[in-house]
Design a protein around this motif. Sequence first.
Motif, PDB file in Angstrom:
ATOM      1  N   LEU A   6       0.861  -1.179   0.000  1.00 52.78           N
ATOM      2  CA  LEU A   6       0.000   0.000   0.000  1.00 52.78           C
ATOM      3  C   LEU A   6       0.896   1.227   0.000  1.00 52.78           C
ATOM      4  CD1 LEU A   6      -2.968   0.980   0.205  1.00 52.78           C
ATOM      5  CD2 LEU A   6      -2.689   0.978   2.691  1.00 52.78           C
ATOM      6  N   ASP A   7       0.689   2.161  -0.914  1.00 55.35           N
ATOM      7  CA  ASP A   7       1.490   3.373  -1.004  1.00 55.35           C
ATOM      8  C   ASP A   7       0.905   4.444  -0.084  1.00 55.35           C
ATOM      9  OD1 ASP A   7       2.990   2.128  -2.957  1.00 55.35           O
ATOM     10  OD2 ASP A   7       1.837   2.992  -4.615  1.00 55.35           O
ATOM     11  N   LEU A   8       1.708   4.906   0.866  1.00 51.66           N
ATOM     12  CA  LEU A   8       1.270   5.971   1.770  1.00 51.66           C
ATOM     13  C   LEU A   8       2.454   6.470   2.583  1.00 51.66           C
ATOM     14  CD1 LEU A   8      -0.843   4.279   4.635  1.00 51.66           C
ATOM     15  CD2 LEU A   8       0.866   3.156   3.289  1.00 51.66           C
ATOM     16  N   GLY A   9       2.266   7.602   3.288  1.00 53.68           N
ATOM     17  CA  GLY A   9       3.329   8.206   4.073  1.00 53.68           C
ATOM     18  C   GLY A   9       3.553   7.492   5.393  1.00 53.68           C
ATOM     19  N   PRO A  10       4.690   7.772   6.069  1.00 55.54           N
ATOM     20  CA  PRO A  10       5.027   7.052   7.298  1.00 55.54           C
ATOM     21  C   PRO A  10       4.034   7.263   8.437  1.00 55.54           C
ATOM     22  CG  PRO A  10       6.531   8.889   6.924  1.00 55.54           C
ATOM     23  CD  PRO A  10       5.746   8.720   5.674  1.00 55.54           C
ATOM     24  N   ALA A  11       3.553   8.488   8.629  1.00 54.07           N
ATOM     25  CA  ALA A  11       2.614   8.752   9.718  1.00 54.07           C
ATOM     26  C   ALA A  11       1.316   7.974   9.525  1.00 54.07           C
ATOM     27  CB  ALA A  11       2.331  10.245   9.833  1.00 54.07           C
ATOM     28  N   GLU A  12       0.814   7.964   8.289  1.00 53.92           N
ATOM     29  CA  GLU A  12      -0.420   7.244   7.996  1.00 53.92           C
ATOM     30  C   GLU A  12      -0.201   5.734   8.099  1.00 53.92           C
ATOM     31  OE1 GLU A  12      -4.418   6.490   6.953  1.00 53.92           O
ATOM     32  OE2 GLU A  12      -3.332   8.185   7.860  1.00 53.92           O
ATOM     33  N   ALA A  13       0.962   5.262   7.690  1.00 52.31           N
ATOM     34  CA  ALA A  13       1.267   3.837   7.793  1.00 52.31           C
ATOM     35  C   ALA A  13       1.253   3.387   9.252  1.00 52.31           C
ATOM     36  CB  ALA A  13       2.622   3.538   7.159  1.00 52.31           C
ATOM     37  N   LEU A  14       1.901   4.156  10.124  1.00 51.93           N
ATOM     38  CA  LEU A  14       1.928   3.800  11.539  1.00 51.93           C
ATOM     39  C   LEU A  14       0.541   3.909  12.165  1.00 51.93           C
ATOM     40  CD1 LEU A  14       5.301   5.488  12.506  1.00 51.93           C
ATOM     41  CD2 LEU A  14       4.804   3.044  12.582  1.00 51.93           C
ATOM     42  N   ARG A  15      -0.230   4.885  11.722  1.00 50.36           N
ATOM     43  CA  ARG A  15      -1.596   5.017  12.259  1.00 50.36           C
ATOM     44  C   ARG A  15      -2.430   3.793  11.902  1.00 50.36           C
ATOM     45  NH1 ARG A  15      -6.595   5.924  11.158  1.00 50.36           N
ATOM     46  NH2 ARG A  15      -6.237   5.907   8.895  1.00 50.36           N
ATOM     47  N   ARG A  16      -2.319   3.376  10.661  1.00 54.50           N
ATOM     48  CA  ARG A  16      -3.101   2.217  10.229  1.00 54.50           C
ATOM     49  C   ARG A  16      -2.636   0.940  10.919  1.00 54.50           C
ATOM     50  NH1 ARG A  16      -5.180   2.592   4.001  1.00 54.50           N
ATOM     51  NH2 ARG A  16      -5.376   4.872   3.853  1.00 54.50           N
ATOM     52  N   ALA A  22       4.716  -6.845   8.782  1.00 55.77           N
ATOM     53  CA  ALA A  22       4.372  -5.452   8.499  1.00 55.77           C
ATOM     54  C   ALA A  22       5.659  -4.649   8.443  1.00 55.77           C
ATOM     55  CB  ALA A  22       3.437  -4.883   9.559  1.00 55.77           C
ATOM     56  N   CYS A  23       6.000  -4.175   7.264  1.00 49.19           N
ATOM     57  CA  CYS A  23       7.262  -3.460   7.051  1.00 49.19           C
ATOM     58  C   CYS A  23       6.981  -2.207   6.225  1.00 49.19           C
ATOM     59  CB  CYS A  23       8.246  -4.375   6.319  1.00 49.19           C
ATOM     60  SG  CYS A  23       9.771  -3.570   5.786  1.00 49.19           S
ATOM     61  N   TYR A  24       7.643  -1.113   6.587  1.00 48.95           N
ATOM     62  CA  TYR A  24       7.452   0.145   5.854  1.00 48.95           C
ATOM     63  C   TYR A  24       8.804   0.707   5.449  1.00 48.95           C
ATOM     64  CZ  TYR A  24       6.127   4.870   4.577  1.00 48.95           C
ATOM     65  OH  TYR A  24       5.946   6.036   3.883  1.00 48.95           O
ATOM     66  N   HIS A  25       8.899   1.044   4.153  1.00 47.39           N
ATOM     67  CA  HIS A  25      10.122   1.675   3.654  1.00 47.39           C
ATOM     68  C   HIS A  25       9.835   2.353   2.325  1.00 47.39           C
ATOM     69  CE1 HIS A  25      14.225   2.526   2.676  1.00 47.39           C
ATOM     70  NE2 HIS A  25      14.223   1.731   1.642  1.00 47.39           N
ATOM     71  N   ASP A  26      10.420   3.521   2.163  1.00 42.92           N
ATOM     72  CA  ASP A  26      10.376   4.230   0.881  1.00 42.92           C
ATOM     73  C   ASP A  26       8.937   4.453   0.404  1.00 42.92           C
ATOM     74  OD1 ASP A  26      11.627   5.553  -1.181  1.00 42.92           O
ATOM     75  OD2 ASP A  26      11.977   3.756  -2.387  1.00 42.92           O
ATOM     76  N   GLU A  27       8.098   4.920   1.332  1.00 40.68           N
ATOM     77  CA  GLU A  27       6.715   5.288   1.022  1.00 40.68           C
ATOM     78  C   GLU A  27       5.810   4.097   0.672  1.00 40.68           C
ATOM     79  OE1 GLU A  27       5.719   8.586   1.387  1.00 40.68           O
ATOM     80  OE2 GLU A  27       7.769   8.819   2.140  1.00 40.68           O
ATOM     81  N   VAL A  28       6.230   2.901   1.021  1.00 39.04           N
ATOM     82  CA  VAL A  28       5.418   1.717   0.737  1.00 39.04           C
ATOM     83  C   VAL A  28       5.261   0.883   2.007  1.00 39.04           C
ATOM     84  CG1 VAL A  28       5.186  -0.400  -0.621  1.00 39.04           C
ATOM     85  CG2 VAL A  28       6.199   1.643  -1.657  1.00 39.04           C
ATOM     86  N   LEU A  29       4.038   0.521   2.333  1.00 40.34           N
ATOM     87  CA  LEU A  29       3.750  -0.377   3.444  1.00 40.34           C
ATOM     88  C   LEU A  29       3.562  -1.789   2.891  1.00 40.34           C
ATOM     89  CD1 LEU A  29       3.037  -0.976   6.412  1.00 40.34           C
ATOM     90  CD2 LEU A  29       0.675  -0.349   5.871  1.00 40.34           C
ATOM     91  N   HIS A  30       4.370  -2.718   3.393  1.00 45.81           N
ATOM     92  CA  HIS A  30       4.281  -4.124   2.987  1.00 45.81           C
ATOM     93  C   HIS A  30       3.580  -4.902   4.098  1.00 45.81           C
ATOM     94  CE1 HIS A  30       7.299  -3.731  -0.327  1.00 45.81           C
ATOM     95  NE2 HIS A  30       7.700  -2.713   0.423  1.00 45.81           N
ATOM     96  N   LEU A  31       2.611  -5.722   3.722  1.00 41.02           N
ATOM     97  CA  LEU A  31       1.867  -6.539   4.674  1.00 41.02           C
ATOM     98  C   LEU A  31       1.895  -7.996   4.237  1.00 41.02           C
ATOM     99  CD1 LEU A  31      -1.353  -4.393   5.235  1.00 41.02           C
ATOM    100  CD2 LEU A  31       0.558  -4.642   6.831  1.00 41.02           C
ATOM    101  N   ARG A  32       1.904  -8.882   5.219  1.00 43.85           N
ATOM    102  CA  ARG A  32       1.741 -10.309   4.939  1.00 43.85           C
ATOM    103  C   ARG A  32       0.595 -10.832   5.794  1.00 43.85           C
ATOM    104  NH1 ARG A  32       6.764 -14.086   6.085  1.00 43.85           N
ATOM    105  NH2 ARG A  32       6.269 -13.426   8.200  1.00 43.85           N
ATOM    106  N   LEU A  33      -0.291 -11.567   5.166  1.00 43.23           N
ATOM    107  CA  LEU A  33      -1.406 -12.203   5.854  1.00 43.23           C
ATOM    108  C   LEU A  33      -1.198 -13.709   5.829  1.00 43.23           C
ATOM    109  CD1 LEU A  33      -4.340 -10.221   4.175  1.00 43.23           C
ATOM    110  CD2 LEU A  33      -3.097  -9.617   6.274  1.00 43.23           C
ATOM    111  N   GLU A  34      -1.454 -14.380   6.953  1.00 44.39           N
ATOM    112  CA  GLU A  34      -1.309 -15.835   7.018  1.00 44.39           C
ATOM    113  C   GLU A  34      -2.428 -16.422   7.863  1.00 44.39           C
ATOM    114  OE1 GLU A  34       3.474 -16.664   6.550  1.00 44.39           O
ATOM    115  OE2 GLU A  34       2.662 -16.340   8.568  1.00 44.39           O
ATOM    116  N   GLY A  35      -2.927 -17.569   7.440  1.00 41.23           N
ATOM    117  CA  GLY A  35      -3.975 -18.242   8.199  1.00 41.23           C
ATOM    118  C   GLY A  35      -4.804 -19.121   7.297  1.00 41.23           C
ATOM    119  N   GLY A  36      -6.076 -19.298   7.654  1.00 39.90           N
ATOM    120  CA  GLY A  36      -6.983 -20.060   6.813  1.00 39.90           C
ATOM    121  C   GLY A  36      -7.361 -19.283   5.569  1.00 39.90           C
TER     122      GLY A  36
END
Length: 347
Positions: free
Chosen positions: A177-187, A201-215
């Motif tokens: 998800l492309d967004l700024g650092p403050a908004e990334a941390l808020r979310r 959950a990793c954020y770098h260079d204006e991009v938030l990376h997420l991984r989902l795992e489960g069923g």
Amino acid sequence: MSLDTLLDAVHQAIASATPLRIRGGDSKAFLGRPTPGTPLDTRGHRGIVSYDPTELVVSVRAGTPLRELNAALAEAGQMLPCEPPDFDGQATVGGMVAAGLAGPRRPWSGAVRDFVLGTRVITGTGKHLRFGGEVMKNVAGYDLSRLLAGSFGSLGLLTEVSLKVLPSPRCSASLTLDLGPAEALRRLTEWGQQALPISGACYHDEVLHLRLEGGEGSVAAARERLGCSAADAQFWVDLREQRLPFFRDPRPLWRLSLPFNVGLLELPGTQLLDWAGAQRWLKSDAEAGQIRAAASALGGHASCFSSGACDTPFQPLAPALLRYHQQLKAQLDPHGIFNPGRLYPEL
């Protein structure tokens, strides 16, 4: 290498007052202070001792390559939930426990020490002792096995470790998800209070990376709810193994442990946020004192992950805490032969 060979090496070191530099694959030689002494390579003492997937417990010798253990677990559809790095196949199980490094899943699954059920250790008196066991609840009193996690070989020579394992997730999805650092941390703060199957959950260079795992159902529902773009799952492997372009920056690498909802620090250099913000990687030429002061002001600490860039790579200990460390070292390694000075000059 047999167990008797390791015991003989320790007995000789005690008799001659010769320090030992314990090493497996040396994949984490960049961590800590230079250690004097005779190298003692544990990689010959290897192999899985016992593994029953129905019990979710594996016992393995310390010199076993971590990659070999991971392959055996994967065949049974299981894994080490803490996701430790194997550094291009060089890491060993003993080094994994001794360093205590965990991967992107750590905030949601637990640290390396949380999966250590028992150990066998050669102490600084030359005795081969067993601590803990092979069941989930077996410790009455002080849990010395988990204390060895992160001790960098300064308390004894690990010969065997019993670990709790878990089934691998049935479904996984990587998102961006492309967004700024403050908004990334808020979310991330908002999502952390919700029942979402986030495992990275990793954020770098204006991009938030997420991984989902489960069923399959829970991952699909969360993916639709978050509304992010699909991404390559290789990102999480490269993050764990420190192979992202960020890590190729020639400046010293620092690891900062901070409260997860703290914004970007006002420090020179480039920052990468992992563990939903609780772990920060910093590439910077700033002085160690400046970096540690910034981390301490927020209730955190900082360690240098570049060999030779700092005289004291690990966060200095408060006097009272240092005394506890020295007393423990004196009890388990009274002759001071195991990795002297690797953690701190006083140890």
